[in-house]
Design a protein around this motif. Structure first.
Motif, PDB file in Angstrom:
ATOM      1  N   ASP A 189       0.780  -1.318  -0.061  1.00 42.94           N
ATOM      2  CA  ASP A 189      -0.131  -0.206  -0.465  1.00 42.94           C
ATOM      3  C   ASP A 189       1.211   1.646  -0.173  1.00 42.94           C
ATOM      4  N   TYR A 225       2.828   0.898  12.624  1.00 42.39           N
ATOM      5  CA  TYR A 225       3.135   2.898  11.504  1.00 42.39           C
ATOM      6  C   TYR A 225       4.550   3.308  12.438  1.00 42.39           C
ATOM      7  N   TYR A 262      -3.968   8.062   5.338  1.00 43.21           N
ATOM      8  CA  TYR A 262      -3.593   6.671   4.982  1.00 43.21           C
ATOM      9  C   TYR A 262      -4.029   5.827   6.428  1.00 43.21           C
ATOM     10  N   PHE A 263      -2.974   5.629   7.682  1.00 40.09           N
ATOM     11  CA  PHE A 263      -2.752   4.727   8.447  1.00 40.09           C
ATOM     12  C   PHE A 263      -3.798   5.083  10.044  1.00 40.09           C
ATOM     13  N   TYR A 323      -6.941   2.834   8.394  1.00 36.28           N
ATOM     14  CA  TYR A 323      -6.693   1.736   8.144  1.00 36.28           C
ATOM     15  C   TYR A 323      -6.855   0.388   8.944  1.00 36.28           C
ATOM     16  N   LYS A 361      -6.993  -3.508   7.062  1.00 33.44           N
ATOM     17  CA  LYS A 361      -6.954  -4.127   6.650  1.00 33.44           C
ATOM     18  C   LYS A 361      -6.689  -5.218   7.702  1.00 33.44           C
ATOM     19  N   LEU A 401      -3.279  -3.268  13.439  1.00 37.65           N
ATOM     20  CA  LEU A 401      -2.578  -1.822  12.995  1.00 37.65           C
ATOM     21  C   LEU A 401      -2.075  -1.415  14.149  1.00 37.65           C
ATOM     22  N   THR A 454      -7.195  -1.394  15.661  1.00 39.08           N
ATOM     23  CA  THR A 454      -6.109  -0.485  16.166  1.00 39.08           C
ATOM     24  C   THR A 454      -5.500   0.091  17.016  1.00 39.08           C
TER      25      THR A 454
END
Length: 223
Positions: free
Chosen positions: A95, A132, A170-171, A174, A176, A179, A210
């Motif tokens: 990504d 991240y 983006y994160f 996120y 998917k 995280l 997350t």
């Protein structure tokens, strides 16, 4: 007490962040700790990268397509797991390529890029965890200067600020895979073993959604 390591359910871990965040260093350390394999972005093989840093507008599209092809080749190879390697740790996600493309490209170029990305993306494996490393522009510039790559010597502060904003956007949305967002601006996971150990424990505890690691004052640098 043995040092914490990656649990079995984290077979594929990705470390992400803007240029200079410490992705490669952390990926190597994690793979070494877990007895796994490290997969690194092959940025030095991109024949357009030097030219991109001297003239972004002229060379962005060629640079981006070269990265897309290289990363897709690596991702396809990752799709087949080696049963004898318990963990794979990478210093980039597929990504990532799209994040950069939307910063550096526009118009017909970004539309063509999106078409190619859409064809390739389903073949990329989904990580069991993404870490991240979120950092400030000042810390990123400091780290970039320390590593001394010639083509990064005149790294533009505005470009890094654009990337930080794009990565955050983006994160922070996120979904998917699990995280862990790490406040990496003021920590030293290389020189402080206790900080790295705590990071590994945090990674092991993430089972979905997350999570955030904001290090206590005792783990922070006075940068």
């Amino acid at each position: 007490m043995p040092a914490p390591t990656l649990p079995a359910h984290l077979g594929y871990v990705v470390v992400e962040g803007v240029i200079g965040a410490g992705k490669t260093t952390m990926a190597r350390m994690l793979a070494n700790r877990a007895g796994g394999r490290v997969v690194l972005e092959e940025f030095e093989e991109n024949p357009f990268l030097d030219r991109f840093y001297t003239d972004r507008d002229r060379w962005a599209f060629q640079t981006q397509l070269a990265f897309l092809a290289s990363r897709f080749k690596q991702q396809k190879a990752l799709a087949t797991r080696d049963l004898f390697v318990p963990h794979v740790v990478s210093d980039y996600s597929f990504d990532k390529d799209r994040i950069f493309a939307h910063v550096t490209l526009s118009g017909d170029e970004v539309r063509l890029y999106e078409t190619l990305y859409g064809i390739m993306e389903p073949a990329a494996p989904v990580p069991d965890l993404v870490v991240y490393l979120r950092s400030s522009v000042d810390r990123l510039l400091h780290n970039v200067a320390l590593r001394g790559r010639s083509y990064e010597s005149d790294m533009d502060r505005g470009y890094l600020a654009e990337l930080v904003e794009a990565y955050d956007q983006y994160f922070f949305h996120y979904t998917k895979s699990p995280l862990l967002i790490v406040d990496a601006s003021r920590i030293d996971f290389v020189g402080a073993p206790a900080t790295f150990d705590e990071l590994v424990r945090q990674m092991a505890s993430v089972r979905g959604g997350t999570a955030y690691f904001n290090p206590p004052d005792t783990m922070q640098l006075s940068f």
